[in-house]
Design a protein around this motif. Structure first.
Motif, PDB file in Angstrom:
ATOM      1  N   LEU A 159      -3.934   5.461  10.908  1.00  0.00           N
ATOM      2  CA  LEU A 159      -5.021   5.953   9.710  1.00  0.00           C
ATOM      3  C   LEU A 159      -5.391   6.729  10.004  1.00  0.00           C
ATOM      4  O   LEU A 159      -6.643   6.870  11.102  1.00  0.00           O
ATOM      5  CB  LEU A 159      -6.136   4.265   9.381  1.00  0.00           C
TER       6      LEU A 159
ATOM      7  N   TYR B  62      -5.111  -1.127  12.732  1.00  0.00           N
ATOM      8  CA  TYR B  62      -6.070  -0.045  12.191  1.00  0.00           C
ATOM      9  C   TYR B  62      -5.997   1.297  13.464  1.00  0.00           C
ATOM     10  O   TYR B  62      -7.053   1.152  13.826  1.00  0.00           O
ATOM     11  CB  TYR B  62      -6.405   0.634  11.025  1.00  0.00           C
ATOM     12  N   GLU B  63      -5.326   2.070  13.839  1.00  0.00           N
ATOM     13  CA  GLU B  63      -5.615   3.011  14.754  1.00  0.00           C
ATOM     14  C   GLU B  63      -5.811   4.781  14.310  1.00  0.00           C
ATOM     15  O   GLU B  63      -4.609   4.864  13.204  1.00  0.00           O
ATOM     16  CB  GLU B  63      -5.212   2.708  16.242  1.00  0.00           C
ATOM     17  N   ASP B  64      -6.498   5.611  14.247  1.00  0.00           N
ATOM     18  CA  ASP B  64      -6.281   6.966  14.005  1.00  0.00           C
ATOM     19  C   ASP B  64      -5.855   7.563  14.928  1.00  0.00           C
ATOM     20  O   ASP B  64      -5.953   9.275  14.271  1.00  0.00           O
ATOM     21  CB  ASP B  64      -7.612   7.448  13.921  1.00  0.00           C
TER      22      ASP B  64
ATOM     23  N   THR C 296      -0.751   0.397  12.853  1.00  0.00           N
ATOM     24  CA  THR C 296      -0.716   1.110  11.551  1.00  0.00           C
ATOM     25  C   THR C 296      -1.371   2.217  11.986  1.00  0.00           C
ATOM     26  O   THR C 296      -2.390   2.628  12.154  1.00  0.00           O
ATOM     27  CB  THR C 296      -0.634   0.623  10.206  1.00  0.00           C
TER      28      THR C 296
ATOM     29  N   ASN D 298     -11.196   6.355   7.514  1.00  0.00           N
ATOM     30  CA  ASN D 298     -11.330   5.725   8.561  1.00  0.00           C
ATOM     31  C   ASN D 298     -12.836   4.748   8.551  1.00  0.00           C
ATOM     32  O   ASN D 298     -13.177   4.165  10.167  1.00  0.00           O
ATOM     33  CB  ASN D 298     -10.712   5.484   9.765  1.00  0.00           C
TER      34      ASN D 298
ATOM     35  N   LYS E 206      -3.785  -7.140  12.620  1.00  0.00           N
ATOM     36  CA  LYS E 206      -3.085  -6.198  11.707  1.00  0.00           C
ATOM     37  C   LYS E 206      -3.967  -4.862  12.772  1.00  0.00           C
ATOM     38  O   LYS E 206      -5.089  -4.640  12.418  1.00  0.00           O
ATOM     39  CB  LYS E 206      -3.107  -5.603  10.657  1.00  0.00           C
TER      40      LYS E 206
END
Length: 191
Positions: free
Chosen positions: A68, A25-27, A66, A73, A23
């Protein structure tokens, strides 16, 4: 472009560690939505990065991207710190890290005295008020101060730093900082 580079680097590390389900998670909404195919990638530089990442994605059995927002974060910061602390034998399996989120914030602080008799923000304040530098300021110091003052606001005699969420944070001296921290500590223990 940097977000794509960081994403590619992270995927390579996961592949090297033989991770099959991931998974991400990228800002950066741009990166996430382009990788999902929800947004078109027009910039030629980004097209190449997207191709590279989509090739890396083929190495995983399951992968999700996703978005985020940066302000949510905090987990990324924690994971970076943990990654620098732990040494893992490449042949060993990773032991899951269990984390709990507490409602009460942990407090960590350091208050340093001003060595030269000036406030820590003296140079910033002088530039905002008078557009002047200290006599010993080098060219690099001057350029740094000019860049830094963009993030500060003077309201009367009170200097504020703009937070990443545009909330103004009051600049205080060491004595005021200690007093505020002691008050917060007292309030925390009394609740």
């Amino acid at each position: 472009m940097e977000e794509y580079e960081a994403c590619a680097m992270g995927l390579r590390v996961a592949i090297e560690r033989k991770v099959k389900v991931l998974k991400v998670y990228e800002d950066s909404s741009l990166v996430v939505y382009q990788l999902r195919g929800e947004w078109e990638t027009k910039d030629p530089k980004l097209v190449e990065y997207r191709k590279l990442i989509l090739e890396l994605v083929k190495e995983f059995e399951e992968i999700t991207f996703t978005f985020l927002p940066r302000e949510y974060n905090q987990m990324a910061d924690v994971l970076v710190i943990l990654a620098t602390i732990f040494q893992v034998n490449k042949r060993a399996n990773m032991i899951p890290i269990k984390m709990q989120v507490y409602e009460t914030l942990a407090q960590c602080y350091s208050v340093e005295e001003e060595d030269d008799g000036h406030l820590w923000y003296y140079d910033i304040l002088q530039y905002i008020k008078h557009q002047t530098y200290s006599q010993q300021a080098s060219k690099i110091d001057k350029r740094t101060i000019r860049r830094m003052v963009v993030g500060y606001v003077l309201d009367g005699k009170i200097l504020y730093r703009k937070g990443s969420d545009q909330v103004l944070i009051r600049c205080v001296n060491a004595r005021e900082a200690r007093s505020i921290l002691e008050e917060v500590k007292r309030d925390m223990w009394n609740t």
